[in-house]
Scaffold this motif. Structure first.
Motif, PDB file in Angstrom:
ATOM      1  N   LYS A 176       0.836  -1.184  -0.183  1.00  0.00           N
ATOM      2  CA  LYS A 176       0.027   0.026   0.141  1.00  0.00           C
ATOM      3  C   LYS A 176       0.828   1.242  -0.069  1.00  0.00           C
ATOM      4  O   LYS A 176       0.570   2.230  -0.722  1.00  0.00           O
ATOM      5  CB  LYS A 176      -0.942  -0.217   1.115  1.00  0.00           C
ATOM      6  CG  LYS A 176      -1.712   1.138   1.316  1.00  0.00           C
ATOM      7  CD  LYS A 176      -2.958   1.307   2.416  1.00  0.00           C
ATOM      8  CE  LYS A 176      -3.474  -0.421   2.738  1.00  0.00           C
ATOM      9  NZ  LYS A 176      -4.369  -0.318   3.750  1.00  0.00           N
ATOM     10  N   PHE A 177       2.142   1.130   0.806  1.00  0.00           N
ATOM     11  CA  PHE A 177       3.000   2.431   0.717  1.00  0.00           C
ATOM     12  C   PHE A 177       3.573   2.482  -0.579  1.00  0.00           C
ATOM     13  O   PHE A 177       3.436   3.635  -1.190  1.00  0.00           O
ATOM     14  CB  PHE A 177       4.037   2.031   1.708  1.00  0.00           C
ATOM     15  CG  PHE A 177       5.167   3.175   1.787  1.00  0.00           C
ATOM     16  CD1 PHE A 177       5.068   4.146   2.609  1.00  0.00           C
ATOM     17  CD2 PHE A 177       6.360   2.934   0.947  1.00  0.00           C
ATOM     18  CE1 PHE A 177       6.143   5.121   2.441  1.00  0.00           C
ATOM     19  CE2 PHE A 177       7.197   4.071   0.669  1.00  0.00           C
ATOM     20  CZ  PHE A 177       7.354   4.864   1.725  1.00  0.00           C
ATOM     21  N   ILE A 178       3.832   1.584  -1.303  1.00  0.00           N
ATOM     22  CA  ILE A 178       4.482   1.777  -2.583  1.00  0.00           C
ATOM     23  C   ILE A 178       3.445   2.149  -3.633  1.00  0.00           C
ATOM     24  O   ILE A 178       3.743   2.924  -4.500  1.00  0.00           O
ATOM     25  CB  ILE A 178       5.081   0.265  -3.151  1.00  0.00           C
ATOM     26  CG1 ILE A 178       6.123  -0.155  -2.168  1.00  0.00           C
ATOM     27  CG2 ILE A 178       5.369   0.134  -4.618  1.00  0.00           C
ATOM     28  CD1 ILE A 178       6.766  -1.381  -2.479  1.00  0.00           C
ATOM     29  N   LYS A 179       2.243   1.657  -3.403  1.00  0.00           N
ATOM     30  CA  LYS A 179       1.093   2.068  -4.274  1.00  0.00           C
ATOM     31  C   LYS A 179       1.047   3.575  -4.052  1.00  0.00           C
ATOM     32  O   LYS A 179       0.836   4.237  -5.163  1.00  0.00           O
ATOM     33  CB  LYS A 179      -0.265   1.289  -4.013  1.00  0.00           C
ATOM     34  CG  LYS A 179      -1.323   1.899  -5.080  1.00  0.00           C
ATOM     35  CD  LYS A 179      -2.499   1.075  -4.455  1.00  0.00           C
ATOM     36  CE  LYS A 179      -3.671   1.189  -5.539  1.00  0.00           C
ATOM     37  NZ  LYS A 179      -4.816   0.624  -5.230  1.00  0.00           N
ATOM     38  N   HIS A 180       1.103   4.145  -3.027  1.00  0.00           N
ATOM     39  CA  HIS A 180       0.852   5.552  -2.457  1.00  0.00           C
ATOM     40  C   HIS A 180       2.056   6.361  -2.378  1.00  0.00           C
ATOM     41  O   HIS A 180       2.075   7.408  -1.623  1.00  0.00           O
ATOM     42  CB  HIS A 180      -0.170   5.672  -1.558  1.00  0.00           C
ATOM     43  CG  HIS A 180      -1.698   5.094  -1.850  1.00  0.00           C
ATOM     44  ND1 HIS A 180      -2.491   5.580  -2.863  1.00  0.00           N
ATOM     45  CD2 HIS A 180      -2.199   3.868  -1.613  1.00  0.00           C
ATOM     46  CE1 HIS A 180      -3.406   4.714  -2.997  1.00  0.00           C
ATOM     47  NE2 HIS A 180      -3.284   3.834  -2.117  1.00  0.00           N
ATOM     48  N   TYR A 181       3.341   6.024  -2.935  1.00  0.00           N
ATOM     49  CA  TYR A 181       4.349   6.344  -2.637  1.00  0.00           C
ATOM     50  C   TYR A 181       4.557   7.980  -3.091  1.00  0.00           C
ATOM     51  O   TYR A 181       5.139   8.792  -2.264  1.00  0.00           O
ATOM     52  CB  TYR A 181       5.487   5.674  -3.503  1.00  0.00           C
ATOM     53  CG  TYR A 181       6.822   6.027  -3.606  1.00  0.00           C
ATOM     54  CD1 TYR A 181       7.545   6.176  -2.116  1.00  0.00           C
ATOM     55  CD2 TYR A 181       7.753   6.581  -4.876  1.00  0.00           C
ATOM     56  CE1 TYR A 181       8.787   6.793  -2.254  1.00  0.00           C
ATOM     57  CE2 TYR A 181       8.772   7.125  -4.717  1.00  0.00           C
ATOM     58  CZ  TYR A 181       9.520   7.216  -3.349  1.00  0.00           C
ATOM     59  OH  TYR A 181      10.747   7.677  -3.260  1.00  0.00           O
ATOM     60  N   SER A 182       3.897   8.299  -4.223  1.00  0.00           N
ATOM     61  CA  SER A 182       3.907  10.024  -4.487  1.00  0.00           C
ATOM     62  C   SER A 182       3.309  10.669  -3.217  1.00  0.00           C
ATOM     63  O   SER A 182       3.709  11.755  -3.310  1.00  0.00           O
ATOM     64  CB  SER A 182       2.917   9.901  -5.701  1.00  0.00           C
ATOM     65  OG  SER A 182       1.694   9.679  -5.720  1.00  0.00           O
ATOM     66  N   TRP A 183       2.474  10.170  -2.426  1.00  0.00           N
ATOM     67  CA  TRP A 183       1.825  10.839  -1.281  1.00  0.00           C
ATOM     68  C   TRP A 183       2.680  10.613  -0.274  1.00  0.00           C
ATOM     69  O   TRP A 183       2.850  11.459   0.645  1.00  0.00           O
ATOM     70  CB  TRP A 183       0.367  10.251  -0.946  1.00  0.00           C
ATOM     71  CG  TRP A 183      -0.628  10.453  -1.873  1.00  0.00           C
ATOM     72  CD1 TRP A 183      -0.890   9.693  -3.141  1.00  0.00           C
ATOM     73  CD2 TRP A 183      -1.582  11.548  -1.868  1.00  0.00           C
ATOM     74  NE1 TRP A 183      -1.916  10.504  -3.869  1.00  0.00           N
ATOM     75  CE2 TRP A 183      -2.319  11.455  -3.040  1.00  0.00           C
ATOM     76  CE3 TRP A 183      -1.662  12.596  -0.987  1.00  0.00           C
ATOM     77  CZ2 TRP A 183      -3.521  12.513  -3.294  1.00  0.00           C
ATOM     78  CZ3 TRP A 183      -2.761  13.524  -1.091  1.00  0.00           C
ATOM     79  CH2 TRP A 183      -3.671  13.384  -2.258  1.00  0.00           C
ATOM     80  N   ALA A 184       3.354   9.489  -0.104  1.00  0.00           N
ATOM     81  CA  ALA A 184       4.422   9.411   1.206  1.00  0.00           C
ATOM     82  C   ALA A 184       5.876  10.087   1.023  1.00  0.00           C
ATOM     83  O   ALA A 184       6.531  10.684   1.911  1.00  0.00           O
ATOM     84  CB  ALA A 184       4.891   7.987   1.259  1.00  0.00           C
ATOM     85  N   LYS A 185       6.173  10.000  -0.264  1.00  0.00           N
ATOM     86  CA  LYS A 185       7.553  11.072  -0.654  1.00  0.00           C
ATOM     87  C   LYS A 185       7.577  12.106  -0.131  1.00  0.00           C
ATOM     88  O   LYS A 185       8.890  12.384   0.587  1.00  0.00           O
ATOM     89  CB  LYS A 185       7.902  10.787  -2.097  1.00  0.00           C
ATOM     90  CG  LYS A 185       9.291  11.302  -2.553  1.00  0.00           C
ATOM     91  CD  LYS A 185       9.407  10.880  -4.195  1.00  0.00           C
ATOM     92  CE  LYS A 185      10.710  11.155  -4.479  1.00  0.00           C
ATOM     93  NZ  LYS A 185      10.718  11.107  -6.062  1.00  0.00           N
ATOM     94  N   PRO A 186       6.925  13.102  -0.042  1.00  0.00           N
ATOM     95  CA  PRO A 186       7.018  14.380   0.361  1.00  0.00           C
ATOM     96  C   PRO A 186       7.131  14.446   2.019  1.00  0.00           C
ATOM     97  O   PRO A 186       7.556  15.528   2.689  1.00  0.00           O
ATOM     98  CB  PRO A 186       6.018  15.151  -0.061  1.00  0.00           C
ATOM     99  CG  PRO A 186       5.307  14.490  -1.043  1.00  0.00           C
ATOM    100  CD  PRO A 186       5.696  13.107  -0.668  1.00  0.00           C
TER     101      PRO A 186
END
Length: 219
Positions: free
Chosen positions: A150-160
């Motif tokens: 789930k983290f990888i799928k939403h990596y663009s949200w987590a990255k910042p």
């Protein structure tokens, strides 16, 4: 002294009177024995307060006290911090209690990122004193694997959310238990005890190869 050390680690805050009765020492003798612990304790209104239990536990381990005896007095918060300390000692940049609230809810206990290799260690800490049964541990591994995906799928949200996420290239899902786990791997998730975490990180590539665990690529 062993009884004194473990009593302080267990109770964290205890009156001089109660501690002297617990150890079978008079208060004068007790005061003389805690002099060497001034770095770790304070005395306020006749109470002894252990200010940093984790640092104290690490010091006991350095003195040669049993890992099993020491870690059983650590609570879940200490347990997470201890896992983070070990990761940090291996030159990982560490974040604890990472939370993502949108577009999905997600929480990971401890994350370590190695800038050079791009490897991330995503840890789920299980501070269960009496151990975890095989079936329960399998369920925990499945949930942790799904959490990482789930983290990888939403990596663009987590990255910042954290500077070092930008260096992530692959993730190793890891469960750390207090006691020796009944299984070592399930659903591509590595499972080790806190006592084994340091040696596991020292030989991580070999351990992953041994159990056939493939780090999950981060797109």
């Amino acid at each position: 002294m062993k009884q004194l050390y473990f009593a302080l680690l267990k109770h964290r805050e205890i009156s001089i009177k109660d501690l002297s009765e617990l150890l079978g020492l008079n208060e004068r003798t007790l005061y003389s024995r805690i002099k060497e612990l001034r770095k770790y304790i304070t005395i306020v209104d006749d109470k002894i307060i252990l200010g940093d239990p984790l640092s104290f536990a690490i010091q006991l381990l350095k003195q040669g006290y049993s890992f099993k005896d020491v870690t059983k007095y650590l609570d879940w918060h200490d347990f997470e911090r201890f896992s983070a300390e070990i990761l940090g000692a291996h030159k990982y940049f560490v974040k604890t209690n990472f939370r993502l609230t949108k577009p999905v809810r997600l929480e990971i206990d401890v994350i370590g990122v190695d800038m050079g290799s791009g490897r991330g260690i995503f840890i789920d800490c299980k501070h269960w004193i009496h151990g975890i049964g095989r079936k329960t541990l399998m369920g925990i591994a499945e949930k942790h694997f799904e959490r990482v995906k789930k983290f990888i799928k939403h990596y663009s949200w987590a990255k910042p959310k954290w500077t070092y996420f930008r260096y992530l290239r692959k993730i190793v899902p890891l469960i750390v238990t207090l006691t020796t786990p009944s299984i070592r791997m399930y659903e591509n998730v590595l499972i080790v005890s806190i006592q084994e975490l340091n040696s596991t990180l020292l030989d991580l590539d070999m351990v992953l190869d041994l159990f056939g665990i493939e780090p999950i690529p981060v797109s």
